[in-house]
Structure formats: C-alpha cells, structure tokens
Enzyme design. Structure first.
Site, PDB file in Angstrom:
ATOM      1  CG  ASN A  73       3.021   1.496  31.118  1.00  0.00           C
ATOM      2  OD1 ASN A  73       2.449   0.703  30.376  1.00  0.00           O
ATOM      3  ND2 ASN A  73       3.086   1.327  32.416  1.00  0.00           N
TER       4      ASN A  73
ATOM      5  CD  GLU B 180       7.296   0.021  34.288  1.00  0.00           C
ATOM      6  OE1 GLU B 180       7.922  -0.984  34.673  1.00  0.00           O
ATOM      7  OE2 GLU B 180       6.264   0.444  34.850  1.00  0.00           O
TER       8      GLU B 180
ATOM      9  CB  CYS C 166       2.966   7.955  31.085  1.00  0.00           C
ATOM     10  SG  CYS C 166       3.365   8.189  32.815  1.00  0.00           S
TER      11      CYS C 166
ATOM     12  CD  GLU D 185      -1.600   8.425  30.509  1.00  0.00           C
ATOM     13  OE1 GLU D 185      -0.545   7.753  30.429  1.00  0.00           O
ATOM     14  OE2 GLU D 185      -2.225   8.566  31.553  1.00  0.00           O
TER      15      GLU D 185
ATOM     16  CB  CYS E 120       0.716  10.758  36.114  1.00  0.00           C
ATOM     17  SG  CYS E 120       1.777  11.190  34.724  1.00  0.00           S
TER      18      CYS E 120
ATOM     19  CB  CYS F 234       0.042  12.133  31.193  1.00  0.00           C
ATOM     20  SG  CYS F 234       1.318  10.858  31.058  1.00  0.00           S
TER      21      CYS F 234
HETATM   22  N1  THU Z   1       1.761   5.277  34.149  1.00  0.00           N
HETATM   23  C1  THU Z   1       1.244   5.615  32.923  1.00  0.00           C
HETATM   24  O1  THU Z   1       1.595   5.020  31.903  1.00  0.00           O
HETATM   25  N2  THU Z   1       0.349   6.622  32.866  1.00  0.00           N
HETATM   26  C2  THU Z   1      -0.104   7.338  33.940  1.00  0.00           C
HETATM   27  O2  THU Z   1      -0.852   8.290  33.777  1.00  0.00           O
HETATM   28  C3  THU Z   1       0.276   6.917  35.282  1.00  0.00           C
HETATM   29  C4  THU Z   1       1.397   5.940  35.378  1.00  0.00           C
HETATM   30  C5  THU Z   1       2.737   4.192  34.221  1.00  0.00           C
HETATM   31  C6  THU Z   1       4.136   4.613  34.591  1.00  0.00           C
HETATM   32  C7  THU Z   1       4.688   3.323  35.158  1.00  0.00           C
HETATM   33  O3  THU Z   1       5.181   2.532  34.087  1.00  0.00           O
HETATM   34  C8  THU Z   1       3.494   2.622  35.755  1.00  0.00           C
HETATM   35  O4  THU Z   1       2.353   3.239  35.195  1.00  0.00           O
HETATM   36  C9  THU Z   1       3.421   2.714  37.268  1.00  0.00           C
HETATM   37  O5  THU Z   1       3.520   4.026  37.697  1.00  0.00           O
END
Ligand code: THU
Length: 134
Positions: free
Chosen positions: A46, A48, A57, A59, A88, A91
């Site tokens: 991920n 940010e 994310c 994925e 999520c 994704c």
């Molecule tokens: N996140 C992912 O990378 N993948 C997911 O399927 C769920 C959430 C990340 C996004 C954010 O950087 C952190 O997790 C918290 O939500």
C-alpha cells in the site's frame, strides 16, 4: 492453490512487499503477491498519500504492475496484514475484472494463513466485462 509450496512462496513474496509499504498515516502495512498464469509473480504494497483517498492498496499496486507489464490472466493473490483481514471491496472489484476464478490467500505478516477462497466467493455475482454487454 494446489501445492502448499506455491502458496507459501506467494505469502513470502507478499510479506517481503509489505516491508516497502508507505504508511505514515495508518501505520498499517499491507503486502500482496499476484501470481500470473505464466508463472510470473508481482509484489505490491500500500502507498498512502497526504490526500488520504488517493491511497493505493497493496492488491491494486500488484495488479497495476502486472497489467502494465502485459499480464492479464491470474491464478492467485496472497494478501498479508497484521490482522489477517480481508481485501477491500475496491480491490476485489479490480481483480474480478481480469480473473474472477483466481484464488485469494489471506494471511498475517507472520505468514499464518487465515483462509483461501476463490475471488468469486468474495465478490458473488460481481460486475465484470460481460456486464456491459446486452
Ligand atoms: N489497505 C490495503 O492495502 N488493502 C486492502 O485490501 C485494505 C486496506 C490499506 C489502505 C490503507 O493504506 C491501509 O490499508 C488502511 O486502510
């Protein structure tokens, strides 16, 4: 996935990718590893952003890497987090576009596998390319 060895390798790649996570806001690193039908593996983490919704994310990072390298057919994805939480909805949708049958392996950052299911089970009756026809 058929072989435990293949699954463990994919989870290890996802764990390695999680170490590159850029997570100054959530402090919640996520790693993913996507296995293409041709045997290539793409890692992702991920990433940010100070504009929070611009966050990508793990994925989708792996998926976009793969598609931009010419791969569109996938067998499996491993996703690792400290909670062992599920991918999520965004994704799931992005992955569904390419390979609704792929296996999804969810594990912790320590490599403990929580579950493995087909993406179709995580996104039943999903909207894919055929949904635009007719
Ligand atoms: N996140 C992912 O990378 N993948 C997911 O399927 C769920 C959430 C990340 C996004 C954010 O950087 C952190 O997790 C918290 O939500």
């Amino acid at each position: 996935m058929n072989a435990k060895r293949d699954r463990d390798r994919l989870v290890s790649t996802a764990i390695a990718a999680s170490r590159h996570a850029y997570v100054p806001y959530s402090r919640f690193p996520v790693g993913a590893a996507l296995l293409a039908a041709n045997g290539k593996t793409y890692g992702g983490c991920n990433v940010e952003n100070a504009a929070y919704p611009s966050t990508l994310c793990a994925e989708r990072t792996a998926l976009v890497k793969a598609v931009s390298e010419g791969d569109r057919d996938f067998l499996a994805i491993a996703v690792v987090t400290r909670s062992g939480g599920s991918p999520c909805g965004s994704c799931r949708q992005m992955l569904y576009e390419f390979s609704p049958d792929m296996q999804v392996v969810v594990a912790t950052l320590e490599g403990e596998i929580r579950y493995e299911v087909a993406l179709q089970e995580l996104l039943p009756r999903g909207f894919g390319p055929s949904g635009l026809v007719g």
